[in-house]
Write a protein that holds these residues in place. Structure first.
Motif, PDB file in Angstrom:
ATOM      1  N   GLY A 319       5.226  36.141  42.932  1.00  0.00           N
ATOM      2  CA  GLY A 319       3.966  36.744  43.341  1.00  0.00           C
ATOM      3  C   GLY A 319       3.323  37.503  42.203  1.00  0.00           C
ATOM      4  O   GLY A 319       3.624  37.275  41.024  1.00  0.00           O
ATOM      5  N   PRO A 320       2.441  38.465  42.510  1.00  0.00           N
ATOM      6  CA  PRO A 320       1.730  39.193  41.453  1.00  0.00           C
ATOM      7  C   PRO A 320       2.651  40.128  40.681  1.00  0.00           C
ATOM      8  O   PRO A 320       3.441  40.866  41.263  1.00  0.00           O
ATOM      9  CB  PRO A 320       0.663  39.977  42.237  1.00  0.00           C
ATOM     10  CG  PRO A 320       1.220  40.116  43.613  1.00  0.00           C
ATOM     11  CD  PRO A 320       2.020  38.882  43.861  1.00  0.00           C
ATOM     12  N   VAL A 321       2.563  40.063  39.363  1.00  0.00           N
ATOM     13  CA  VAL A 321       3.354  40.922  38.473  1.00  0.00           C
ATOM     14  C   VAL A 321       2.448  41.368  37.339  1.00  0.00           C
ATOM     15  O   VAL A 321       1.661  40.569  36.808  1.00  0.00           O
ATOM     16  CB  VAL A 321       4.571  40.159  37.900  1.00  0.00           C
ATOM     17  CG1 VAL A 321       5.355  41.045  36.938  1.00  0.00           C
ATOM     18  CG2 VAL A 321       5.475  39.660  39.000  1.00  0.00           C
ATOM     19  N   THR A 322       2.526  42.632  36.964  1.00  0.00           N
ATOM     20  CA  THR A 322       1.706  43.107  35.851  1.00  0.00           C
ATOM     21  C   THR A 322       2.208  42.495  34.553  1.00  0.00           C
ATOM     22  O   THR A 322       3.404  42.239  34.384  1.00  0.00           O
ATOM     23  CB  THR A 322       1.754  44.643  35.729  1.00  0.00           C
ATOM     24  OG1 THR A 322       3.096  45.045  35.397  1.00  0.00           O
ATOM     25  CG2 THR A 322       1.333  45.306  37.035  1.00  0.00           C
ATOM     26  N   LEU A 323       1.278  42.276  33.618  1.00  0.00           N
ATOM     27  CA  LEU A 323       1.675  41.730  32.322  1.00  0.00           C
ATOM     28  C   LEU A 323       2.554  42.718  31.556  1.00  0.00           C
ATOM     29  O   LEU A 323       3.400  42.324  30.755  1.00  0.00           O
ATOM     30  CB  LEU A 323       0.431  41.376  31.504  1.00  0.00           C
ATOM     31  CG  LEU A 323      -0.494  40.309  32.125  1.00  0.00           C
ATOM     32  CD1 LEU A 323      -1.584  39.929  31.130  1.00  0.00           C
ATOM     33  CD2 LEU A 323       0.287  39.081  32.550  1.00  0.00           C
ATOM     34  N   ASP A 324       2.373  44.017  31.832  1.00  0.00           N
ATOM     35  CA  ASP A 324       3.241  45.022  31.208  1.00  0.00           C
ATOM     36  C   ASP A 324       4.686  44.813  31.654  1.00  0.00           C
ATOM     37  O   ASP A 324       5.632  44.968  30.860  1.00  0.00           O
ATOM     38  CB  ASP A 324       2.780  46.427  31.588  1.00  0.00           C
ATOM     39  CG  ASP A 324       1.440  46.795  30.967  1.00  0.00           C
ATOM     40  OD1 ASP A 324       1.087  46.168  29.944  1.00  0.00           O
ATOM     41  OD2 ASP A 324       0.739  47.671  31.515  1.00  0.00           O
ATOM     42  N   GLN A 325       4.884  44.462  32.947  1.00  0.00           N
ATOM     43  CA  GLN A 325       6.231  44.216  33.445  1.00  0.00           C
ATOM     44  C   GLN A 325       6.835  42.979  32.788  1.00  0.00           C
ATOM     45  O   GLN A 325       8.015  42.954  32.434  1.00  0.00           O
ATOM     46  CB  GLN A 325       6.193  44.016  34.969  1.00  0.00           C
ATOM     47  CG  GLN A 325       7.558  43.730  35.605  1.00  0.00           C
ATOM     48  CD  GLN A 325       8.475  44.931  35.539  1.00  0.00           C
ATOM     49  OE1 GLN A 325       8.202  45.965  36.133  1.00  0.00           O
ATOM     50  NE2 GLN A 325       9.562  44.803  34.787  1.00  0.00           N
ATOM     51  N   ILE A 326       6.015  41.939  32.593  1.00  0.00           N
ATOM     52  CA  ILE A 326       6.489  40.726  31.925  1.00  0.00           C
ATOM     53  C   ILE A 326       6.961  41.059  30.500  1.00  0.00           C
ATOM     54  O   ILE A 326       8.023  40.618  30.051  1.00  0.00           O
ATOM     55  CB  ILE A 326       5.378  39.661  31.867  1.00  0.00           C
ATOM     56  CG1 ILE A 326       5.019  39.173  33.283  1.00  0.00           C
ATOM     57  CG2 ILE A 326       5.782  38.496  30.994  1.00  0.00           C
ATOM     58  CD1 ILE A 326       6.092  38.357  33.940  1.00  0.00           C
ATOM     59  N   LYS A 327       6.171  41.864  29.796  1.00  0.00           N
ATOM     60  CA  LYS A 327       6.549  42.236  28.434  1.00  0.00           C
ATOM     61  C   LYS A 327       7.845  43.043  28.433  1.00  0.00           C
ATOM     62  O   LYS A 327       8.693  42.882  27.540  1.00  0.00           O
ATOM     63  CB  LYS A 327       5.421  43.048  27.787  1.00  0.00           C
ATOM     64  CG  LYS A 327       4.157  42.237  27.509  1.00  0.00           C
ATOM     65  CD  LYS A 327       3.061  43.125  26.945  1.00  0.00           C
ATOM     66  CE  LYS A 327       1.784  42.331  26.703  1.00  0.00           C
ATOM     67  NZ  LYS A 327       0.679  43.191  26.211  1.00  0.00           N
TER      68      LYS A 327
END
Length: 462
Positions: A319-327
Motif C-alpha cells: 500500500g502507500p509508503v512514504t519515499l522517506d521510509q523506502i530510503k
C-alpha cells in the motif's frame, strides 16, 4: 421502487426527529431483520449445496471434461456431510457479492449445522442463537469426528447463546478428548503439520510500512526466541532508544535478523563433513547474505529524483509508503526497486509462443493486480496468466492470426489463480475482456458479473 437521495434525506430527518425510545426500537427491529436474514442465507446455502451433488468425473453438463482433477468433488463440511461438485461455491459467491472463500465457508457451515449439529441448527432457526455464533461452532468442530460433533451438539443444547467463546472452545476440546480419544502424542504429531511462519501485510489504508508476523512451532523454541527478543529490546533501551518496550521488541526482530545474516555457520560443521558439504553450506551462506528484498514501487519519477519531503508512493502488496521510509529501508537492507512500466500501449505487441516474455507478463500483472475472477483477491504476481481466447499450438493447426500478430499478447492475457483457471478450463465459467482491466464473467445458472479496476459488479441473471 428506486431509492433516491431525496428519499434518503427524508429518512434521516425522520430518524433525527425520533425519540430515544424510538431509536432503540428501530435498532432492535434492524437487528432482528439481520439475524433472520443470516439464518435464511444459511438455508439457501444448504439448498444450493445439495442441489450440486457429486457427478461422474467423466461427464458433466458441459460434456466430457479434461483430467478428472479439474472436476474433483469437494468435501466442504466435516465427517458425515455430503460432498459437492467442484466449483459449487463460485456461483453462490457471485450472487452474494462475496469472495469465493467466504462462499465456501458459508456452504461448509450450512452442511455441518444440518448434518452434525442438528440441535444447534434448530435453535438457530428459532432465534435463540445468532447465526454467527452457530457458524463459529460449526467451523471449530469441523475437524472432529461425527460422534464428537454430535456430543458437542448435545452438551451445548440450550447453552450456546449464553456461553462465551472461550467456554465453547473448551467444550470442543473436551469432545475431542472424550469421544475421539486421540492420544496426546498423535495430537502433537498432527499439530506439527501446522507449524509455519507467515508474514502478513496489513490493510493498505493503515499504511504500508507496518506488517505482521505469525509463528506456530515448538513451544520451547518459540519461548526461547521470545526471550531473545525481550533481551534485545531491553538492550536497545539501555543504549538510549526512547521508544516503548513494545516498539523496541518489534525493532529487535531486525537486529536479530542482521546478526543472523553475519553468522558463520560453517564453524558448527563436524570434522567428518566432506569438503563438498562444506562448500554447499558456504554457498547457502553467501546466498543468504546477498538476498534482496524486491519492492515494486509505483511513484512519480520527479518525486523520487527531487527527494520531495513527505512524497508518497505505492508498494505492491503493502500500500502507500512514504519515499522517506523506502530510503530508510534501503539503508538497512539490500533492496531492489523494480521500475514500473507504462501500460498505456499494452495492446500493441504480441509473440508467436505460449508463454509470454517477462516484459509482457509484467504488463499484465501491473494492469490487473489480482485474479480477475469476481471478488477473488489472489495476487496476480502469484497467479497463472490465462489466454482468454485459448491458445492453439501452430504445430497442431492453430493460427497465427490473419493480421500477422501472435496469439500471446497483453489483450489476450489475464491473471487467474489456479482454482479459477481450472474453473475456466472446464467450461463451467467463461469470460471475455470488454476494455483493459474489465472482464465480463458468465457462470452456471446464468450468473454474470463484471470485474472492473475498481471492483466487481453483480449483473442481473440472464
Amino acid at each position: 421502487m428506486t431509492s433516491t437521495a431525496q428519499d434518503s434525506d427524508l429518512e434521516v430527518v425522520d430518524l433525527a426527529g425520533a425519540s430515544v425510545t424510538g431509536l432503540l426500537e428501530q435498532a432492535a427491529e434492524c437487528e432482528a431483520v439481520l439475524r433472520e436474514a443470516a439464518v435464511h442465507q444459511l438455508r439457501i446455502a444448504y439448498e444450493w449445496a445439495i442441489a450440486h451433488p457429486v457427478v461422474d468425473a467423466a461427464e458433466t453438463a458441459h460434456g466430457p471434461v479434461l483430467p478428472s482433477v479439474l472436476e474433483a468433488p469437494e468435501t466442504l463440511g466435516g465427517e458425515g456431510t455430503p460432498a459437492v461438485a467442484a466449483f459449487t461455491a463460485e456461483p453462490l459467491a457471485v450472487a452474494c457479492g462475496i469472495a469465493p472463500s467466504s462462499a465456501t465457508a458459508l456452504l461448509a457451515d450450512s452442511l455441518d449445522l444440518h448434518h452434525r449439529l442438528p440441535v444447534l441448527w434448530h435453535q438457530t432457526q428459532a432465534g435463540f442463537v445468532p447465526a454467527w455464533k452457530a457458524r463459529r461452532v460449526a467451523a471449530r468442530t469441523r475437524d472432529l469426528s461425527l460422534d464428537a460433533a454430535l456430543w458437542v451438539d448435545r452438551h451445548t443444547a440450550g447453552r450456546v447463546g449464553s456461553l462465551s467463546l472461550g467456554a465453547l472452545d473448551r467444550l470442543i476440546a473436551e469432545a475431542a478428548a472424550r469421544v475421539d480419544g486421540e492420544p496426546l502424542a498423535e495430537k502433537d504429531k498432527r499439530s506439527r503439520s501446522e507449524w509455519d511462519v507467515q508474514l502478513k501485510h496489513r490493510d493498505p489504508r493503515e499504511g504500508g510500512a507496518t506488517s505482521e508476523i505469525h509463528a506456530v512451532g515448538d513451544t520451547l523454541d518459540l519461548t526461547r526466541f521470545h526471550d531473545v527478543v525481550r533481551a534485545e529490546a531491553e538492550a536497545l533501551g539501555a543504549l538510549g532508544d526512547g521508544d516503548t518496550f513494545e516498539v523496541r521488541k518489534a525493532k529487535a526482530l531486525g537486529v536479530i535478523a542482521d546478526a543472523q545474516a553475519r553468522l558463520d555457520l560453517t564453524t558448527l560443521l563436524d570434522e567428518e563433513t566432506t569438503p563438498e558439504e562444506q562448500a554447499a553450506v558456504r554457498r547457502r551462506l553467501i546466498e543468504r547474505r546477498d538476498a534482496r528484498v524486491r519492492l515494486y514501487l509505483h511513484a512519480s519519477l520527479a518525486d523520487v529524483a527531487a527527494g520531495v519531503p513527505g512524497a508518497v508512493g505505492t508498494v505492491e502488496g503493502l500500500g502507500p509508503v512514504t519515499l522517506d521510509q523506502i530510503k530508510e529501508w534501503m539503508g538497512r537492507a539490500r533492496v531492489t526497486i523494480q521500475p514500473v512500466l507504462h501500460v498505456a500501449s499494452e495492446d500493441t505487441w504480441s509473440v508467436d509462443r505460449h508463454d509470454p516474455p517477462r516484459r509482457m507478463a509484467e504488463q499484465v500483472v501491473l494492469r490487473d493486480s489480482t485474479c480477475v475472477f469476481p471478488w477473488c483477491s489472489h495476487p496476480s504476481r502469484h497467479a497463472d496468466l490465462d489466454h482468454i481466447e485459448p491458445y492453439e499450438d501452430p504445430d497442431e493447426g492453430g493460427p497465427p492470426r490473419e493480421d500477422g500478430s501472435g496469439q500471446t499478447r497483453p489483450d489476450n492475457l489475464a491473471p487467474l489463480c489456479r482454482r479459477h483457471h481450472r474453473a475456466k478450463t472446464t467450461g463451467s465459467w467463461t469470460y471475455q475482456r470488454t476494455t483493459p482491466g474489465t472482464y465480463l464473467w458468465t457462470g452456471p445458472a446464468g450468473v454474470t458479473a463484471l470485474v472492473t479496476p475498481t471492483g466487481t459488479i453483480t449483473l442481473p441473471t440472464c
